[in-house]
Design a protein around this motif. Structure first.
Motif, short mmCIF file in Angstrom:
data_model
loop_
_atom_site.label_atom_id
_atom_site.label_comp_id
_atom_site.label_asym_id
_atom_site.label_seq_id
_atom_site.Cartn_x
_atom_site.Cartn_y
_atom_site.Cartn_z
N VAL A 46 10.01 -2.84 2.84
CA VAL A 46 9.12 -3.17 1.19
C VAL A 46 8.08 -4.19 1.23
O VAL A 46 7.40 -3.70 0.20
CB VAL A 46 10.64 -4.31 0.55
CG1 VAL A 46 9.79 -4.33 -0.72
CG2 VAL A 46 11.71 -2.65 0.71
N ASN A 47 8.12 -5.43 2.46
CA ASN A 47 7.14 -6.10 2.39
C ASN A 47 5.83 -5.92 2.64
O ASN A 47 5.17 -5.45 2.57
CB ASN A 47 7.42 -6.92 3.22
CG ASN A 47 8.59 -7.84 2.88
OD1 ASN A 47 8.66 -8.15 2.15
ND2 ASN A 47 9.28 -9.07 4.07
N VAL A 48 5.75 -4.07 3.14
CA VAL A 48 5.08 -3.80 4.26
C VAL A 48 4.05 -2.35 2.87
O VAL A 48 3.27 -2.86 2.88
CB VAL A 48 5.13 -2.22 4.57
CG1 VAL A 48 3.99 -1.06 5.47
CG2 VAL A 48 5.77 -3.13 6.33
N VAL A 94 0.04 -1.98 -1.31
CA VAL A 94 -0.45 -1.95 -3.13
C VAL A 94 -1.65 -3.29 -3.35
O VAL A 94 -2.21 -2.80 -4.42
CB VAL A 94 0.81 -2.43 -3.76
CG1 VAL A 94 1.20 -2.22 -4.99
CG2 VAL A 94 2.22 -1.37 -4.08
N ILE A 95 -0.84 -4.35 -2.77
CA ILE A 95 -2.22 -5.02 -3.63
C ILE A 95 -2.96 -5.66 -2.60
O ILE A 95 -3.90 -5.84 -3.18
CB ILE A 95 -0.82 -6.68 -2.73
CG1 ILE A 95 -0.19 -7.09 -3.92
CG2 ILE A 95 -2.15 -8.44 -2.68
CD1 ILE A 95 0.79 -8.67 -3.25
N ALA A 96 -2.79 -4.46 -1.27
CA ALA A 96 -4.80 -4.46 -0.68
C ALA A 96 -5.09 -2.99 -1.96
O ALA A 96 -6.59 -3.72 -1.82
CB ALA A 96 -4.53 -3.96 0.66
N SER A 144 -8.78 -3.49 -3.87
CA SER A 144 -9.86 -2.50 -3.19
C SER A 144 -10.42 -2.26 -4.49
O SER A 144 -11.60 -2.43 -4.40
CB SER A 144 -9.75 -1.78 -2.15
OG SER A 144 -9.02 -2.53 -1.17
N SER A 145 -9.87 -1.92 -5.19
CA SER A 145 -10.15 -1.61 -6.50
C SER A 145 -10.66 -2.43 -7.72
O SER A 145 -11.87 -2.24 -8.26
CB SER A 145 -9.20 -0.93 -7.87
OG SER A 145 -8.43 0.01 -6.37
#
Length: 355
Positions: free
Chosen positions: A10-12, A17-19, A23-24
Motif C-alpha cells: 500500500v505504501n508503494v 500516485v503522489i509521484a 510530475s503532472s
C-alpha cells in the motif's frame, strides 16, 4: 492481521500516485510558463514605427465679433506604435488639432491644443502643446491687389506689360490698429533671370504699411494668380542685303525671297537700322541655284518673323560678254572700212567718166 498503513504494498502504491501527481503539476507549470514566454516573444516581433505629421490647426471662435492673430497654420503631431497602424494613420490623415477660444474675451490668450482621431493603440505627442494668440474686436477694410515684379529680370530687348491678378480686391481684418496701419496688399511675382515668355504664378499676398513693413492681419485669401505678358520691345521691317562669301560679289547676282523681314527687339537698336546684311556662301555655286540661309544674330534683335529666307544665286559670265562685245566692235569697224573703200572707188570712177 497487519494494519493497512503498515502494508508495504500500500505504501508503494501511495508513493507512486503522489509521484505521478507531482510530475503532472511540474509539467503543467512549465507548459504555462513556456506559453507565456512564447506570447511575449511573439509580441516583441511586431515592428514598431514612428512618424511626424503636419496637421492643420482649427481655431474655434466667434468670427462675427472677433479676429484671432498669431495662431499657427499647422502643428506637428508625432505618433508611434504598430507599423501598420502608423502607416494607415499617415495615409488617412484623420487627425484633427483644435484650439477652442469660444467664450474668451479680447486679449492675449494661451490655450492647449486638443487632438482627435488618433488611434488608441498609438502613442502621440503634439508640438506645440499650447499656443498663444491674440483675440481682438473685428474690424475690416477692402484694398486693391498690387502685383509687382523686378524689371531687372526681363531679358534685354523685351518689355513687360502691367501685371494682372485674377482677384482685384482683398478684404483684410484684424485689430483696429493693425488694419489702419495697412496701406497696400502686395503680390510679388518671382521672375526667372532673363525672362522672355509670358507667365502666370500663384503668388502669396502680403499686407504692408507705408514703410514697406509687413503687418499682421487676416486676409480673406492667402494667394492670387498673377499674370505678366512679356514681348519684344519694338519691331521694324528691314530690307535684306547680301554679303557674298567665298566668291566675288560682282560675279554673282543674288536675290532674296522675301526681300524684307520684320525684326523684333530693342527700340534703340532698330531705330539705327534700315537693312540687314545676310552672309551668303557662293563658293559651291557654278551656275544658278536656290538655297536657304539663316538670318544673322544681331545684338539687340531678339527674333525675326521667320528663321530662314530663300536666296537665288546666279553666276554672271562677264568674260564671255566682253569677248562678244569686242568681236562685234571689230566687225563693225571692218564693215565701216569696206564701205569707205567702196565709196572711194566709186568716186574715182565717176571722176574718170567725166574726164
Amino acid at each position: 492481521m497487519k494494519k493497512i498503513g503498515q502494508s508495504r504494498i500500500v505504501n508503494v502504491v501511495i508513493a507512486f500516485v503522489i509521484a505521478i501527481l507531482l510530475s503532472s503539476y511540474v509539467l503543467s507549470t512549465k507548459s504555462t510558463s513556456s506559453t507565456t514566454n512564447g506570447s511575449n516573444n511573439f509580441s516583441t516581433l511586431i515592428p514598431e514605427k514612428k512618424a511626424s505629421l503636419n496637421v492643420a490647426l482649427n481655431v474655434q471662435f466667434n468670427n462675427d465679433k472677433y479676429v484671432v492673430i498669431g495662431a499657427p497654420a499647422t502643428v506637428q503631431v508625432d505618433i508611434q506604435g504598430s507599423g501598420a497602424l502608423v502607416s494607415a494613420t499617415q495615409s488617412r490623415n484623420d487627425i484633427q488639432a483644435t484650439i477652442d477660444l469660444r467664450g474668451l474675451k479680447p486679449g492675449k490668450r494661451t490655450v492647449a491644443v486638443a487632438l482627435r482621431g488618433v488611434n488608441a493603440s498609438l502613442t502621440s505627442t503634439i508640438n506645440p502643446q499650447k499656443v498663444t494668440v491674440t483675440i481682438a474686436n473685428k474690424t475690416s477694410k477692402t484694398l486693391p491687389v498690387d502685383v509687382s515684379y523686378s524689371r531687372e529680370n526681363i531679358a534685354q530687348g523685351y518689355t513687360a506689360s502691367d501685371p494682372t491678378s485674377d482677384v482685384k480686391h482683398i478684404t483684410i481684418s484684424g485689430p483696429q490698429t493693425n488694419v489702419d496701419a495697412v496701406s497696400t496688399v502686395v503680390a510679388r511675382m518671382d521672375l526667372p533671370t532673363g525672362a522672355k515668355e509670358p507667365l502666370t504664378q500663384s503668388v502669396r499676398l502680403v499686407a504692408l504699411d507705408r514703410n514697406g513693413n509687413e503687418v499682421e492681419v487676416n486676409l480673406d485669401r492667402r494667394t492670387v494668380n498673377a499674370s505678366l505678358t512679356i514681348a519684344p520691345e519694338d519691331s521694324k521691317r528691314l530690307s535684306l542685303v547680301a554679303d557674298a562669301k567665298n566668291g566675288g560679289a560682282n560675279n554673282y547676282q543674288i536675290n532674296f525671297d522675301p526681300k524684307t523681314v520684320i525684326a523684333y527687339g530693342s527700340s534703340d537698336i532698330l531705330n539705327t537700322m534700315t537693312s540687314i546684311t545676310v552672309p551668303v556662301d557662293v563658293g559651291n555655286i557654278s551656275n544658278k541655284e536656290t538655297i536657304e540661309v539663316e538670318l544673322p544674330n544681331i545684338s539687340g534683335i531678339v527674333h525675326y518673323d521667320r528663321l530662314k529666307v530663300k536666296v537665288t544665286v546666279s553666276q554672271q559670265e562677264k568674260s564671255s560678254s566682253s569677248s562678244d562685245s569686242s568681236s562685234t566692235n571689230a566687225s563693225s569697224s571692218s564693215a565701216g572700212s569696206s564701205s569707205s573703200s567702196d565709196s572711194s572707188d566709186t568716186s574715182d570712177a565717176n571722176s574718170a567718166s567725166s574726164n
